[in-house]
Design an enzyme around this catalytic site. Structure first.
Site, PDB file in Angstrom:
ATOM      1  N   THR A 213     -36.734  20.431  39.761  1.00 13.06           N
ATOM      2  CA  THR A 213     -35.336  20.209  39.403  1.00 13.06           C
ATOM      3  C   THR A 213     -34.848  18.999  40.169  1.00 13.06           C
ATOM      4  OG1 THR A 213     -33.081  21.034  39.589  1.00 13.06           O
ATOM      5  CG2 THR A 213     -34.681  21.942  41.148  1.00 13.06           C
TER       6      THR A 213
ATOM      7  N   ARG B 133     -31.746  11.828  25.016  1.00 14.67           N
ATOM      8  CA  ARG B 133     -32.400  11.704  26.325  1.00 14.67           C
ATOM      9  C   ARG B 133     -33.195  12.963  26.692  1.00 14.67           C
ATOM     10  NH1 ARG B 133     -31.823  14.686  31.482  1.00 14.67           N
ATOM     11  NH2 ARG B 133     -32.656  13.303  33.065  1.00 14.67           N
ATOM     12  N   VAL B 134     -34.400  12.781  27.173  1.00 18.65           N
ATOM     13  CA  VAL B 134     -35.230  13.881  27.640  1.00 18.65           C
ATOM     14  C   VAL B 134     -35.575  13.640  29.102  1.00 18.65           C
ATOM     15  CG1 VAL B 134     -37.471  15.031  27.415  1.00 18.65           C
ATOM     16  CG2 VAL B 134     -36.173  14.404  25.370  1.00 18.65           C
ATOM     17  N   GLY B 135     -35.418  14.654  29.932  1.00 20.57           N
ATOM     18  CA  GLY B 135     -35.751  14.552  31.350  1.00 20.57           C
ATOM     19  C   GLY B 135     -37.143  15.067  31.642  1.00 20.57           C
TER      20      GLY B 135
ATOM     21  N   THR C 254     -31.082  22.776  36.306  1.00 19.02           N
ATOM     22  CA  THR C 254     -32.348  23.171  35.711  1.00 19.02           C
ATOM     23  C   THR C 254     -32.639  24.554  36.263  1.00 19.02           C
ATOM     24  OG1 THR C 254     -33.066  20.881  35.983  1.00 19.02           O
ATOM     25  CG2 THR C 254     -34.752  22.463  35.395  1.00 19.02           C
TER      26      THR C 254
END
Lengths: 307, 307
Positions: free
Chosen positions: A224, A201-203, A173
C-alpha cells in the site's frame, strides 16, 4: 505442520493520532481484528491461505472506511473504478482485475480470474462481464456512496488535483498475506485507487510483482503506497528476489526495499509480508499504516501509528 | 562513451522455415533491419536510448505483419485492443497503456504517459482520452484491418478459441532495448494481444517488471511469449534481480529465466535484453523469434529461426 499466520493492512500514509477520535480508532481496529479473525479461522480449520487472504480482504472491502470495495474513493467522473489481485505461492498462480465498477468484492473477481479463466489480468467492462458469468454480486452506485468520500472528491475537483486517498495523503488500499498448515503462502490486495483519478489510471495493487506477489520459496507480499513508485520499483517481487538470490531474511529484505530503495525514489507507503516459516514483517515509511497480524504462536496485534 | 547497442524483436513462437516463403521472409527481415537502423541512427546521432527504442518500436508497429499497431490481431468483438510500455533505466521512469483502440502507435502513448502524466499506467477509454490530449495520431478501423488477421479471427471464432497470434502459436509482440552513449538503458514493448481475446484480457507487455523493464545498474528487457506465464514469473525484473543480487551476467540470467524457470511453468516465448556494457542476449525457448541487434562494434544480425 506449518505455523499458521495471517497479516492484514488497510492502507498507509499520513495517519496521525491527533486527527483521530477514540471512537473512530476503535472502528478501524475492530475492522482489522475482524479481518484477521475471519482469515485465521479459515487457517485454523485447515483451509488454504488463498481462502484466508480472500476472506480477510472481503471483510476489509466491506468496511466503509477503507478505500476498497464499499469504501472506494470517487474517480474524476463521480464513479468508482476498483482494482484487485490475488496470488498463491504454490505454482505461482495469479489473478487480477483493474478498472472495474459495480462488483461488490473485487478480490473475489481476482480469485475467479485465477481459478476459472485462462488469463491472469482482465480489465474494465470485459472484466465485469466475466464477473457476471461467475455469478458475483453487483451493487448499485448507492452502495458505494459514502458521504466522506463524496466530500473528498468535491474538494479534489475544486482543487483540480488527483489525491491519493484524501487530504491526509493516505494511500488507501487493503490487503492480506497468509501461511497455511500445508506451508502455502498467498497474498491479496484491493483498492479504489486515487480520489478524482482520470484516464483509467491503474496503480500497483493489481500488478503482479508490484503490489501483490507470493512464492512459497520466499514470501507473500501485499503493498500500500504511492502506486506509481511501487510499480517502477517492482516492490513485492523485489523483496522475494532479495530473499531468494541474496539470502536476506524477510525482515532484512523488507527493510532494504521500504526504508532504502523506496525512500530514494520518493516512494511513500508500506507493505505486509509473511514467509514460509510464519514470520511477518509490516514495514512502512509513512506516518502510519492500518495493520495487524495473528499467528498460531499466540501472537495477535493490531496497530495504526508508529510504535 | 558507452557502446551503442540496440536489439529488436517481432514476436516468438512456432515460426518454422517450412511455413515461410522467401519473399515473406525477406519482408520480415527488412522490417527488423529497418527498425534496428532507425533506432541505431538516433543513438549514433547522440540521441537517447528511450528515443531509439520508441522509434524502433514505431517501425515495428507500422509493419502490418507483426502483431502490434497496424498489424494487431482482432479481439472477440472484431475490434483491436492494444497494450504498450516503455521504461528508462536512469531513474526507473516508466509508462504503460492497456486495452486501447484507435491509437496509431501505442508505444508513443506509453512514452507520453511516462513523460507527461503523473501516472505510470493508464487503461481503456481514459488512456485514449489522454492520447487525444497529447495530440497523438488516431486511425480508423480500416487502418487496422488486415485480411490475414481477419481470417485468423474468423477461424478462432469458429473454433471458440483464444489464440496467441494465429494458428502457428506465435506470440505476437514487438519490442526494443537499447544502450545510448550516455550509458542509459531503455526498453519498449507493444502488442495487439491474443486473437479473439475477451473480457479485456491484458498480457505481460504493459506490465512493468513482467514484459518490460530497465535499470541502468543491470539491464533493459522486452519480452514476447505466453503473457500469463510471463506475468506470473515477473520475467523482465527477474533477469535484473539475478544480475543485481546473484551477480550473474546478462546471458546467464537470461538462460536461467528462459530455459529453466519459464520452461518449468510451461512459459513459451523469448525476450531481448541489453546490459550497460553493450552486451545483448536474445534467448527464446520456442521454435523461432523474429529478432536482431546492431551495435557500435560493427555487429549487425537479423534472425528468425534457431541457429
Amino acid at each position: 505442520m506449518s505455523q499458521l499466520t495471517i497479516a492484514v493492512h488497510g492502507g498507509a500514509g499520513t495517519i496521525l493520532k491527533e486527527n483521530m477520535t477514540p471512537g473512530l480508532q476503535q472502528r478501524y481496529e475492530q475492522a482489522l481484528q475482524q479481518a484477521l479473525d475471519t482469515g485465521y479461522d479459515i487457517l485454523a480449520a485447515g483451509g488454504s491461505s488463498l481462502d484466508a487472504v480472500t476472506a480477510a480482504t472481503v471483510v476489509l472491502e466491506d468496511f466503509p472506511l477503507f478505500n476498497a470495495g464499499k469504501g472506494s474513493v470517487f474517480n474524476h467522473t463521480g464513479g468508482h473504478e476498483m482494482d484487485a489481485a490475488v496470488m498463491e505461492g504454490s505454482g505461482l498462480r495469479a489473478g487480477a482485475c483493474s478498472g472495474i465498477s459495480g462488483v461488490r468484492n473485487p478480490v473475489l473477481l481476482a480469485k475467479g480470474i485465477m481459478e476459472r479463466s485462462e488469463h491472469v489480468m482482465l480489465t474494465g467492462r470485459g472484466a465485469e462481464q466475466f464477473a457476471r458469468q461467475l455469478g458475483l454480486s453487483f451493487e448499485s452506485e448507492a452502495y458505494f456512496y459514502e458521504e466522506t468520500r463524496y466530500r473528498q472528491w468535491q474538494e479534489a475537483l475544486e482543487e483540480g488535483k488527483v489525491v491519493l486517498d484524501h487530504n491526509d495523503k493516505k494511500f488507501g488500499t487493503v490487503g492480506a498475506v497468509a501461511l497455511d498448515a500445508a506451508g502455502n503462502l498467498a497474498a491479496a490486495t484491493s483498492t479504489g485507487g486515487m480520489t478524482n483519478k482520470k484516464y483509467g489510471r491503474v496503480g500497483d495493487s493489481p500488478i503482479i510483482g508490484a503490489g501483490t506477489f507470493a512464492d512459497n520459496r520466499t514470501c507473500a507480499v501485499s503493498c500500500t503506497g504511492h502506486g506509481e513508485l511501487f510499480i517502477r520499483a517492482v516492490v513485492a517481487h523485489d523483496i522475494s528476489c532479495l530473499m531468494e538470490y541474496k539470502g536476506l531474511s524477510l525482515q532484512e529484505a523488507c527493510d532494504v526495499v521500504v526504508y532504502d530503495k523506496l525512500v530514494k525514489i520518493g516512494g511513500e507507503g508500506g507493505l505486509i509480508a509473511a514467509d514460509a516459516q510464519g514470520n511477518v514483517a509490516l514495514p512502512f515509511n509513512s506516518a502510519g499504516m492500518y495493520r495487524g497480524y495473528r499467528n498460531s504462536r499466540g501472537g495477535n496485534e493490531v496497530k495504526i501509528y508508529k510504535d
